[in-house]
Structure formats: C-alpha cells, structure tokens
Design an enzyme around this catalytic site. Sequence first.
Site, mmCIF file in Angstrom:
data_model
loop_
_atom_site.group_PDB
_atom_site.id
_atom_site.type_symbol
_atom_site.label_atom_id
_atom_site.label_comp_id
_atom_site.label_asym_id
_atom_site.label_seq_id
_atom_site.Cartn_x
_atom_site.Cartn_y
_atom_site.Cartn_z
ATOM 1 N N HIS A 143 8.200 53.563 10.432
ATOM 2 C CA HIS A 143 6.831 53.706 9.925
ATOM 3 C C HIS A 143 6.534 55.156 9.535
ATOM 4 C CE1 HIS A 143 2.485 53.680 9.717
ATOM 5 N NE2 HIS A 143 2.433 54.549 10.702
ATOM 6 N N PHE A 144 6.803 56.112 10.446
ATOM 7 C CA PHE A 144 6.375 57.467 10.059
ATOM 8 C C PHE A 144 7.372 58.173 9.140
ATOM 9 C CE2 PHE A 144 7.820 58.367 14.528
ATOM 10 C CZ PHE A 144 8.884 59.198 14.229
ATOM 11 N N HIS A 145 8.545 57.562 8.931
ATOM 12 C CA HIS A 145 9.365 58.111 7.843
ATOM 13 C C HIS A 145 8.864 57.625 6.481
ATOM 14 C CE1 HIS A 145 11.989 59.591 10.999
ATOM 15 N NE2 HIS A 145 12.476 60.419 10.091
ATOM 16 N N ARG A 194 13.553 53.354 19.897
ATOM 17 C CA ARG A 194 13.589 54.659 19.252
ATOM 18 C C ARG A 194 14.031 55.690 20.282
ATOM 19 N NH1 ARG A 194 7.531 57.300 18.982
ATOM 20 N NH2 ARG A 194 8.722 58.991 18.042
ATOM 21 N N ARG A 195 14.217 56.923 19.843
ATOM 22 C CA ARG A 195 14.581 58.030 20.722
ATOM 23 C C ARG A 195 15.732 57.644 21.636
ATOM 24 N NH1 ARG A 195 8.840 60.820 22.498
ATOM 25 N NH2 ARG A 195 8.790 62.142 20.666
ATOM 26 N N TYR A 236 -3.276 62.981 10.055
ATOM 27 C CA TYR A 236 -4.196 63.122 8.923
ATOM 28 C C TYR A 236 -4.187 64.532 8.362
ATOM 29 C CZ TYR A 236 -5.453 58.399 8.874
ATOM 30 O OH TYR A 236 -5.364 57.054 8.725
ATOM 31 N N HIS A 289 -3.090 62.069 16.795
ATOM 32 C CA HIS A 289 -3.466 61.249 15.644
ATOM 33 C C HIS A 289 -4.070 62.069 14.498
ATOM 34 C CE1 HIS A 289 -3.981 57.831 13.173
ATOM 35 N NE2 HIS A 289 -5.180 58.293 12.891
HETATM 36 C C1 HEM Z 1 17.349 63.636 5.819
HETATM 37 C C2 HEM Z 1 16.185 63.084 6.054
HETATM 38 C C3 HEM Z 1 15.865 62.496 7.402
HETATM 39 C C4 HEM Z 1 16.664 61.752 8.238
HETATM 40 C C5 HEM Z 1 18.076 61.294 7.992
HETATM 41 C C6 HEM Z 1 15.886 61.460 9.419
HETATM 42 C C7 HEM Z 1 16.334 60.713 10.501
HETATM 43 C C8 HEM Z 1 15.650 60.510 11.677
HETATM 44 C C9 HEM Z 1 16.042 59.643 12.754
HETATM 45 C C10 HEM Z 1 17.317 58.793 12.767
HETATM 46 C C11 HEM Z 1 15.106 59.721 13.732
HETATM 47 C C12 HEM Z 1 14.995 58.922 15.013
HETATM 48 C C13 HEM Z 1 15.959 59.145 16.045
HETATM 49 C C14 HEM Z 1 15.617 58.466 17.335
HETATM 50 O O1 HEM Z 1 14.474 58.010 17.557
HETATM 51 O O2 HEM Z 1 16.520 58.388 18.177
HETATM 52 C C15 HEM Z 1 14.122 60.655 13.281
HETATM 53 C C16 HEM Z 1 13.011 61.026 14.015
HETATM 54 C C17 HEM Z 1 11.987 61.801 13.512
HETATM 55 N N1 HEM Z 1 11.868 62.293 12.222
HETATM 56 FE FE1 HEM Z 1 13.264 62.164 10.772
HETATM 57 N N2 HEM Z 1 14.648 62.029 9.288
HETATM 58 C C18 HEM Z 1 14.593 62.665 8.070
HETATM 59 C C19 HEM Z 1 13.529 63.354 7.543
HETATM 60 C C20 HEM Z 1 12.345 63.599 8.210
HETATM 61 C C21 HEM Z 1 11.212 64.266 7.663
HETATM 62 C C22 HEM Z 1 11.118 64.825 6.245
HETATM 63 C C23 HEM Z 1 10.269 64.301 8.638
HETATM 64 C C24 HEM Z 1 8.864 64.842 8.645
HETATM 65 C C25 HEM Z 1 8.167 65.284 7.703
HETATM 66 C C26 HEM Z 1 10.818 63.675 9.806
HETATM 67 C C27 HEM Z 1 10.168 63.568 11.023
HETATM 68 C C28 HEM Z 1 10.682 62.976 12.137
HETATM 69 C C29 HEM Z 1 10.013 62.935 13.415
HETATM 70 C C30 HEM Z 1 8.651 63.555 13.749
HETATM 71 C C31 HEM Z 1 10.832 62.202 14.287
HETATM 72 C C32 HEM Z 1 10.533 61.827 15.735
HETATM 73 C C33 HEM Z 1 11.335 62.582 16.691
HETATM 74 C C34 HEM Z 1 11.111 62.044 18.059
HETATM 75 O O3 HEM Z 1 11.012 60.810 18.260
HETATM 76 O O4 HEM Z 1 11.018 62.858 18.977
HETATM 77 N N3 HEM Z 1 12.078 63.249 9.508
HETATM 78 N N4 HEM Z 1 14.456 61.112 12.006
HETATM 79 CU CU LIG Z 2 -2.323 57.478 15.313
#
Ligand code: HEM
Ligand SMILES: [Cu+2]
Lengths: 552, 49
Positions: free
Chosen positions: A377-379, A442-443, A230, A226
Amino acid sequence: MVNSAVSKIKVDPRDAKLSMAHFYVAFIALALGGLMGLLQTLVRSGKYELPGGIGYYQILTVHGVMMGLVLTTFFIMGFQYAAVSRTAGTHSNAARRTGWIGFWTMTAGTAMAATMVLLNKASVLYTFYAPLQAHWIFYLGLTLVVVGSWIDGAAQIMTYAKWRKNNPGKPSPLLSFMAVINTVLWIVATLGVAATVLFQLLPWSLGLVDTVDVLVSRTLFWYFGHPLVYFWLLPAYMCWYTIIPKIIGGKIFSDSLARLSFILFLLFSIPVGFHHQLTEPGIDPAWKFFQVVLTFMVVIPSLMTAFSLFATFERYGRSKGATGLFGWFKVLPWGDARFTVPFIGMASFIPAGAGGIINASNQMDQVVHNTIWITGHFHLTAATSVVLTFFGISYWLIPHLTGRKLTKAMNKLGIIQGWVWFIGMVFMSGAMHFEGLLGGPRRSAFSTYGGAKQAAEWIPYQIAQAVGGSILFLGIILVLIIFINLAFFAPKGEEEFPVGEAENPQESAPMVFENWKLWLGITAALILFAYTIPFIDIIQNAPPGSKGFKTW
Amino acid sequence: MAKAELKTKHKTEIEDSSSLKGTLASVFLLGFFIIITWVSVYYLFVERF
Ligand code: HEM
Ligand SMILES: [Cu+2]
C-alpha cells in the site's frame, strides 16, 4: 499573452542555492535507500544472503529512515522554499538565514542518526517503537531533524507573512498558501514525536530512567505518523492542482476548491492516529471508532481532488477539440516528462486510495494488519504517487534552479524512468498486496517458518517482489543520472517554473481561508477532543513500564 | 488530396466544449473501483473472522 511575463519569473539565485542544498541531501538518501530496497527484496526472495553478517533489520532501518524520513522531508522543504520564493517573492535575508540554519540543523541531525544506524547501534526501524532501544545519539539526531525542520519551515512562514502584510485584504498566492498549510500541518504533527523522543526515549536511552510506557510512546508516534503521510502527499497535490494545469496549457479548475481541500486535510489528518493502532490493546474501542470516522472524512478532500483533476484534463482536452466521453485523455501531452511522470503518480493513487479505505475499515484491518499488504500500500502512495511526482517536479525545478535546460534527451529518459518505475511497482507492490492477503508478514527477513505450508505459498510472491525490486532499482539509477545531469551538466538556459492560473481569475478566493486563528482553533479542538480522554485513560491504566530491548 | 479527405471526415455534430461528462464518468468509475476492491476484501474478512 499577459501571463507570459509572469511565467518567466525566476527563483532568486540565492534562494535557489538553499533549495538545491536540500535536494543534494534528498537524492543521496534516495541512492542509499534504493540500494537497501533492492537488497531487501533479494533477501526476501530466499535466493540471496547479506554478506559480512549484516543484519536484515539494519538495512531495513536504513531504507525506512532514508526513504520515509530523509528523502521526503528534505525534498519537501526544498520544494516549498522555492515555491514560496517563486510565488510570494524572494525571501528576505533574515528568512534565508533562518532557512539555512534549519537546513544545517536537519542535516547534522540526519548525519547523527544515520551514523548510529550504520554502526548497528540503532536497528529499530524507521518507526523506532519502544521497547526497542537505540543509542541515545540516534534519538538526539532525530530531535535535531525535527527542530531543524521547524526553523526551516519558519522561513516559508516569514515570507508568506510579509506578502500578506504588503497585500492587505488579498488572498495569498495559491502555491504559497498550500506550502504554508503543509508547514503548519507538519509543525502541529511533529509536536507528538518531539514529545515522545524528548520526554520518553531520550532520557530512557541515556539511562536516566529505567523503563518506558510503550503505549504512550506508540500513541504519540502515531499522532505524528498519520499526518506525516499527508505531509508527503500535499506537495504532490500542490503540483497536481497548480503546476500540472500550466504544463498542459490548461487552467486550474477552481482556486477556492483547492484551498478548501487543503484546509480539510489540515483539519482531518491529525486526530486520526488510532487507525494505526486498531489492533492494539489498551485503547478504548469507542475512541478508536471515533477516530476511524474522522479518518473517513479525509475521503472528501481526496475525491474533491480527483474530481478537480479530471475536470482540468477534460476542459483542456475539449478546448483542443477532443470529443466523446474520453477523447480528452488522448490529447494530453504524453511526450512531456513534466506531465507524464506525475500523471503516473496520480493514476497510482487510485488503487492506493482504495487500499487505504480498506486499511482504515476498523474490523477489516484484521485481514491486512502487519502483513506485507501494508508495505504494498505505501509503496503505491509514498513510493509511487508521491515520489514520481517529486521526480516529475525535479525534471523542471532542478534546471530552473541551476540555470540549465531540460534537454530532449533527458525529457525522454525521464519518461522512460516513469514507466520503468510503474512496471517495477506493478510487480513489487502487486505481489505484496496478494501475499499480504495470504497472511505474509511485513518487516520479516526470509523464513520458511519451520516448513509451514502457508509460508510456502508466499515464496512465489516474494520472488515476484525481487523482480519488481530489480526493475525499480533500475528506475532509481535513471533518476540519479537525470538529477546529476540537470544539476551539473545540462546546457545553460532558462527552464520555466510553471504556475497555473485559475479558470476564473476574477473570482477571488474567500478571505476566510486565510483566517489562521479559525483553522488552527478547529484543528486544536478536534485534536483535543479525539485524544484527551483516551490519553488520560492510557496513562491512568498503564501497565508497568518496559526496560529497553536490543534485538540485533 | 489531403484536404478533400479532411472535409469528408468533418463532423457536423457540435459538442459543448464546457461539458464535463467525461469527468462525471471518470469519478463514477473511480467509485465503482473502490467499491469492488472493498467488497472483495470484505468477503475475505467475513470468511476468516
Ligand atoms: C528501489 C525501490 C524500492 C524497493 C525495491 C523497496 C523495497 C522495500 C521492501 C521490500 C520493503 C519491506 C521489507 C519488509 O517489510 O521486510 C520496504 C519497506 C519500506 N519502504 Fe521501500 N522500496 C523502494 C522504494 C521506496 C521509496 C521510494 C520509499 C519512500 C518514499 C520507500 C519507503 C519504504 C518504507 C517507509 C518502508 C517500511 C520500512 C519498515 O517497515 O520499517 N521505499 N521497501
Ligand atoms: Cu494513517
């Protein structure tokens, strides 16, 4: 003007070089992670399969690690190093050497961890939850990243301490103060992740011990997880509180309010990790509830920030002759990428924050837990509010550090980039939120779940995410074009490093804000109170440990 | 020409330039937005659990 001399202050070229080194790594991570993000949305649409037997969870690990851990940490350390140099004075040779050692340690660790992920020996996602077991080199790499970041952060603290020594009895420059708060927050938070990696995951992956206590490792992870968010957010707040006012030609609403809100973030962002474990068995509900209460305390500095930003904008607008309730909104400098791109980030924090309050509401978490709502949410928080602000910072900081200028053309491209990102995110994050409310996980790679009716409802939203993901990928290409231009090709010149001034400069911040013994003491007390008893409980009532699993 | 036009549109009402009523309205809107989203998901929760 008196302050025009101040605004011309440049970051020393030797410090600039170290900052830029961080940014190269950060933007390489963005390119790699962005490509993976695009692929994820395409796979999840059901219309595309990865070639060559590449696994979905491998690319998801690359994406999470590159975006969530590498891009953020390297950008933040590079930015804060420059911000301290700009406001507290050029780093000493010793501090700069410390910074370089930290940088190379982090980079070596990143290379080790990334290699293992790319070799498909560590598809454990960026949270590396046990009992998923990665190759030990992955964990060793992570250890080096954390230790390197401590050394890197020490450079900022050294320069801050030097300033305090040379200016007894005076409050430190606001931007340096904020950078040091964030570094301290990071150091306290990473103690948890360092503990699980060093004492649990590393010995276990090396085969020195057979089993791992899953709940202990997850609890230590979220003790870190968490405050991690921040740690991402506070540099964006540094920009919103102190840099944006200068860019628009206004004033910082209140220097003391800004400092107080940063201190509140330090106090309340750590003893709250249980809000990520609300559905987890093995933790006493009373302690979960206590940490939820502390979580809601973070609403206070968040709303203080919102108020103070609105006030800065309104004051500025009215000074320009704007009238009416919202007339000030129109006179903001929409043609300036340094303002507009971070502003889109700020605006996105409104739905992002509202979603966060829902997530943290103990029982309501059951509606959204582990659904793609969370990813939506975190996007908004990390992948829009935070990164758009980072991009907006880059658009003046990169040329400032490389002795170039942000040209009109690049400024325009920057604004386009911000809006492209916004549109892509409305599609992607919006669809993720709605799909999550319908129970979409998710995931998860594409699946029809054996033709289940409920799973069929999710597919249109997944297609909308692929549309959004494609637009976002275009946004990433634009960022990279601008970055390369500003780093290597833009015309030589002087780009300002904007640092705002308070509305009432004669009203100096109370010195109690710089009393680190006090704030670290309260931080430690809150952490000990929130974690000691439940932690003893978790260890005493632990089930048998788990052996390692490799699901890929 | 242009000058004359400006003059006729000139406002006589003077607003206090230190007023923060837009800020007050904005934080209220923000608060309402938070409440509305929260209550909608709360209804989902009550229906499902
Ligand atoms: C082109 C831009 C982006 C696209 C298309 C994208 C797409 C995605 C998608 C579809 C997932 C979820 C997949 C799943 O849960 O099966 C994901 C997970 C994630 N994304 Fe992105 N994202 C983008 C940019 C970013 C950026 C800029 C960050 C952080 C600063 C970020 C951080 C994360 C994180 C931390 C996860 C979680 C991974 C996990 O669950 O293990 N993403 N993203
Ligand atoms: Cu938190």
